[in-house]
Scaffold this motif. Structure first.
Motif, PDB file in Angstrom:
ATOM      1  N   MET A   1       0.843  -1.197   0.000  1.00 22.34           N
ATOM      2  CA  MET A   1       0.000   0.000   0.000  1.00 22.34           C
ATOM      3  C   MET A   1       0.880   1.250   0.000  1.00 22.34           C
ATOM      4  SD  MET A   1      -2.943   1.121   2.719  1.00 22.34           S
ATOM      5  CE  MET A   1      -4.309   0.453   1.788  1.00 22.34           C
ATOM      6  N   ASP A   2       0.514   2.207  -0.837  1.00 21.80           N
ATOM      7  CA  ASP A   2       1.223   3.481  -0.863  1.00 21.80           C
ATOM      8  C   ASP A   2       0.512   4.467   0.061  1.00 21.80           C
ATOM      9  OD1 ASP A   2       2.870   2.404  -2.904  1.00 21.80           O
ATOM     10  OD2 ASP A   2       1.257   2.804  -4.335  1.00 21.80           O
ATOM     11  N   LEU A   3       1.184   5.562   0.348  1.00 22.53           N
ATOM     12  CA  LEU A   3       0.683   6.498   1.349  1.00 22.53           C
ATOM     13  C   LEU A   3       0.733   7.925   0.828  1.00 22.53           C
ATOM     14  CD1 LEU A   3       2.647   4.946   4.347  1.00 22.53           C
ATOM     15  CD2 LEU A   3       0.249   4.556   3.792  1.00 22.53           C
ATOM     16  N   VAL A   4      -0.354   8.650   1.015  1.00 23.73           N
ATOM     17  CA  VAL A   4      -0.412  10.082   0.734  1.00 23.73           C
ATOM     18  C   VAL A   4      -0.363  10.801   2.086  1.00 23.73           C
ATOM     19  CG1 VAL A   4      -1.881  11.955  -0.127  1.00 23.73           C
ATOM     20  CG2 VAL A   4      -1.636   9.850  -1.455  1.00 23.73           C
ATOM     21  N   LEU A   5       0.460  11.840   2.174  1.00 22.16           N
ATOM     22  CA  LEU A   5       0.728  12.489   3.462  1.00 22.16           C
ATOM     23  C   LEU A   5       0.174  13.910   3.540  1.00 22.16           C
ATOM     24  CD1 LEU A   5       4.512  11.526   3.748  1.00 22.16           C
ATOM     25  CD2 LEU A   5       2.531  10.246   4.608  1.00 22.16           C
ATOM     26  N   ILE A   6      -0.351  14.229   4.695  1.00 22.40           N
ATOM     27  CA  ILE A   6      -0.719  15.612   5.031  1.00 22.40           C
ATOM     28  C   ILE A   6      -0.173  15.850   6.438  1.00 22.40           C
ATOM     29  CG2 ILE A   6      -2.609  17.218   5.485  1.00 22.40           C
ATOM     30  CD1 ILE A   6      -4.325  15.512   3.528  1.00 22.40           C
ATOM     31  N   GLU A   7       0.713  16.815   6.567  1.00 23.93           N
ATOM     32  CA  GLU A   7       1.378  17.020   7.862  1.00 23.93           C
ATOM     33  C   GLU A   7       1.116  18.422   8.402  1.00 23.93           C
ATOM     34  OE1 GLU A   7       5.506  16.022   7.433  1.00 23.93           O
ATOM     35  OE2 GLU A   7       5.073  13.903   7.159  1.00 23.93           O
ATOM     36  N   ALA A   8       0.824  18.468   9.698  1.00 18.18           N
ATOM     37  CA  ALA A   8       0.671  19.729  10.442  1.00 18.18           C
ATOM     38  C   ALA A   8      -0.349  20.669   9.805  1.00 18.18           C
ATOM     39  CB  ALA A   8       2.023  20.416  10.616  1.00 18.18           C
ATOM     40  N   LEU A   9      -1.462  20.087   9.372  1.00 13.10           N
ATOM     41  CA  LEU A   9      -2.571  20.898   8.847  1.00 13.10           C
ATOM     42  C   LEU A   9      -3.299  21.554  10.023  1.00 13.10           C
ATOM     43  CD1 LEU A   9      -4.455  21.724   6.465  1.00 13.10           C
ATOM     44  CD2 LEU A   9      -5.819  19.691   7.048  1.00 13.10           C
ATOM     45  N   GLU A  10      -3.414  22.871   9.989  1.00 13.46           N
ATOM     46  CA  GLU A  10      -4.081  23.586  11.084  1.00 13.46           C
ATOM     47  C   GLU A  10      -5.487  23.977  10.661  1.00 13.46           C
ATOM     48  OE1 GLU A  10      -1.528  26.740  12.465  1.00 13.46           O
ATOM     49  OE2 GLU A  10      -0.360  25.289  13.638  1.00 13.46           O
ATOM     50  N   VAL A  11      -6.467  23.635  11.529  1.00 13.80           N
ATOM     51  CA  VAL A  11      -7.867  23.974  11.265  1.00 13.80           C
ATOM     52  C   VAL A  11      -8.475  24.552  12.543  1.00 13.80           C
ATOM     53  CG1 VAL A  11      -8.162  22.224   9.481  1.00 13.80           C
ATOM     54  CG2 VAL A  11      -8.671  21.635  11.843  1.00 13.80           C
ATOM     55  N   ASP A  12      -9.457  25.425  12.338  1.00 13.59           N
ATOM     56  CA  ASP A  12     -10.131  26.074  13.469  1.00 13.59           C
ATOM     57  C   ASP A  12     -11.494  25.434  13.694  1.00 13.59           C
ATOM     58  OD1 ASP A  12      -8.010  27.840  13.814  1.00 13.59           O
ATOM     59  OD2 ASP A  12      -8.834  29.248  12.347  1.00 13.59           O
ATOM     60  N   THR A  13     -11.809  25.218  14.988  1.00 11.91           N
ATOM     61  CA  THR A  13     -13.074  24.583  15.323  1.00 11.91           C
ATOM     62  C   THR A  13     -13.468  24.939  16.757  1.00 11.91           C
ATOM     63  OG1 THR A  13     -14.269  22.456  15.199  1.00 11.91           O
ATOM     64  CG2 THR A  13     -12.090  22.438  16.235  1.00 11.91           C
ATOM     65  N   VAL A  14     -14.722  24.689  17.082  1.00  7.85           N
ATOM     66  CA  VAL A  14     -15.176  24.790  18.466  1.00  7.85           C
ATOM     67  C   VAL A  14     -15.040  23.402  19.082  1.00  7.85           C
ATOM     68  CG1 VAL A  14     -17.118  25.302  19.986  1.00  7.85           C
ATOM     69  CG2 VAL A  14     -16.768  26.661  17.898  1.00  7.85           C
ATOM     70  N   ILE A  15     -14.229  23.298  20.141  1.00  9.83           N
ATOM     71  CA  ILE A  15     -13.972  21.982  20.742  1.00  9.83           C
ATOM     72  C   ILE A  15     -13.555  22.150  22.204  1.00  9.83           C
ATOM     73  CG2 ILE A  15     -11.537  21.943  19.973  1.00  9.83           C
ATOM     74  CD1 ILE A  15     -12.051  18.843  19.461  1.00  9.83           C
ATOM     75  N   GLY A  16     -14.047  21.260  23.054  1.00 12.49           N
ATOM     76  CA  GLY A  16     -13.627  21.294  24.451  1.00 12.49           C
ATOM     77  C   GLY A  16     -14.728  20.861  25.400  1.00 12.49           C
ATOM     78  N   VAL A  17     -14.310  20.411  26.562  1.00 12.01           N
ATOM     79  CA  VAL A  17     -15.256  19.893  27.551  1.00 12.01           C
ATOM     80  C   VAL A  17     -15.706  20.974  28.547  1.00 12.01           C
ATOM     81  CG1 VAL A  17     -14.313  17.563  27.379  1.00 12.01           C
ATOM     82  CG2 VAL A  17     -13.438  19.100  29.133  1.00 12.01           C
ATOM     83  N   TYR A  18     -15.011  22.093  28.573  1.00 12.22           N
ATOM     84  CA  TYR A  18     -15.332  23.129  29.563  1.00 12.22           C
ATOM     85  C   TYR A  18     -16.233  24.196  28.939  1.00 12.22           C
ATOM     86  CZ  TYR A  18     -11.415  20.851  31.842  1.00 12.22           C
ATOM     87  OH  TYR A  18     -10.582  19.912  32.389  1.00 12.22           O
ATOM     88  N   ASP A  19     -17.031  24.845  29.792  1.00  8.28           N
ATOM     89  CA  ASP A  19     -17.990  25.847  29.309  1.00  8.28           C
ATOM     90  C   ASP A  19     -17.301  26.952  28.512  1.00  8.28           C
ATOM     91  OD1 ASP A  19     -20.092  24.468  30.380  1.00  8.28           O
ATOM     92  OD2 ASP A  19     -20.268  25.720  32.185  1.00  8.28           O
ATOM     93  N   TRP A  20     -16.137  27.412  28.998  1.00  2.80           N
ATOM     94  CA  TRP A  20     -15.461  28.521  28.310  1.00  2.80           C
ATOM     95  C   TRP A  20     -14.993  28.116  26.915  1.00  2.80           C
ATOM     96  CZ3 TRP A  20     -10.424  27.697  26.831  1.00  2.80           C
ATOM     97  CH2 TRP A  20      -9.699  26.721  27.527  1.00  2.80           C
ATOM     98  N   GLU A  21     -14.801  26.833  26.723  1.00  5.07           N
ATOM     99  CA  GLU A  21     -14.356  26.371  25.403  1.00  5.07           C
ATOM    100  C   GLU A  21     -15.490  26.349  24.377  1.00  5.07           C
ATOM    101  OE1 GLU A  21     -12.285  22.623  26.949  1.00  5.07           O
ATOM    102  OE2 GLU A  21     -10.869  23.404  25.455  1.00  5.07           O
ATOM    103  N   ARG A  22     -16.743  26.387  24.880  1.00  3.87           N
ATOM    104  CA  ARG A  22     -17.884  26.367  23.972  1.00  3.87           C
ATOM    105  C   ARG A  22     -18.075  27.714  23.297  1.00  3.87           C
ATOM    106  NH1 ARG A  22     -17.381  22.037  23.075  1.00  3.87           N
ATOM    107  NH2 ARG A  22     -19.260  22.247  21.813  1.00  3.87           N
TER     108      ARG A  22
END
Ligand SMILES: Nc1nc2c(c(=O)[nH]1)N=C([C@H](O)[C@@H](O)CO)CN2
Length: 121
Positions: A1-22
């Motif tokens: 199997m061959d491999l295609v690579l994507i490294e250190a891709l930065e994306v923005d999202t809403v994520i987290g378990v704490y209220d302030w992270e929402r």
């Protein structure tokens, strides 16, 4: 199997378990290794015959913008399902890092592997 690579891709999202992270957007850093057979694309020199890493990066950015979850585990699992379904990726390894989440660590996160890794000749 061959491999295609994507490294250190930065994306923005809403994520987290704490209220302030929402209430904020945070940046995740992703590494992806995507299984495929590159020989048809190489033989024909044809982007249509391989995994288009640019298209996949765009899809991941859109996915991050659309999703709002608590755990990096959930983000990773749902993204892996999306890539499998939409790009017919037979196997992938996905690392999701959340830089800055723990002050004493450069990053924290998860790494998952999904699908069947087939042999090549
Ligand atoms: N295994 C996990 N542990 C933690 C997560 C997570 O997504 N997976 N998330 C948090 C908080 O959201 C943290 O990132 C805020 O700094 C804590 N532990």
């Amino acid at each position: 199997m061959d491999l295609v690579l994507i490294e250190a891709l930065e994306v923005d999202t809403v994520i987290g378990v704490y209220d302030w992270e929402r209430t904020i957007t945070q940046t995740l850093r992703l590494d992806l290794t995507l299984g495929t057979d590159i020989r048809p694309a190489a033989a024909g020199d044809d982007i249509a015959l391989t995994l288009d890493y640019a298209a996949i990066c765009e899809r991941i950015a859109a996915f991050a913008g659309e999703h709002d979850v608590a755990l990096v585990e959930t983000f990773a699992e749902r993204l892996a399902e999306t890539l499998h379904d939409e790009f017919a990726v037979p196997w992938l390894r996905l690392t999701v890092r959340k830089p800055g989440a723990v002050a004493a660590a450069a990053a924290v996160g998860v790494c998952i592997e999904r699908g069947q890794r087939t042999g090549g000749t």
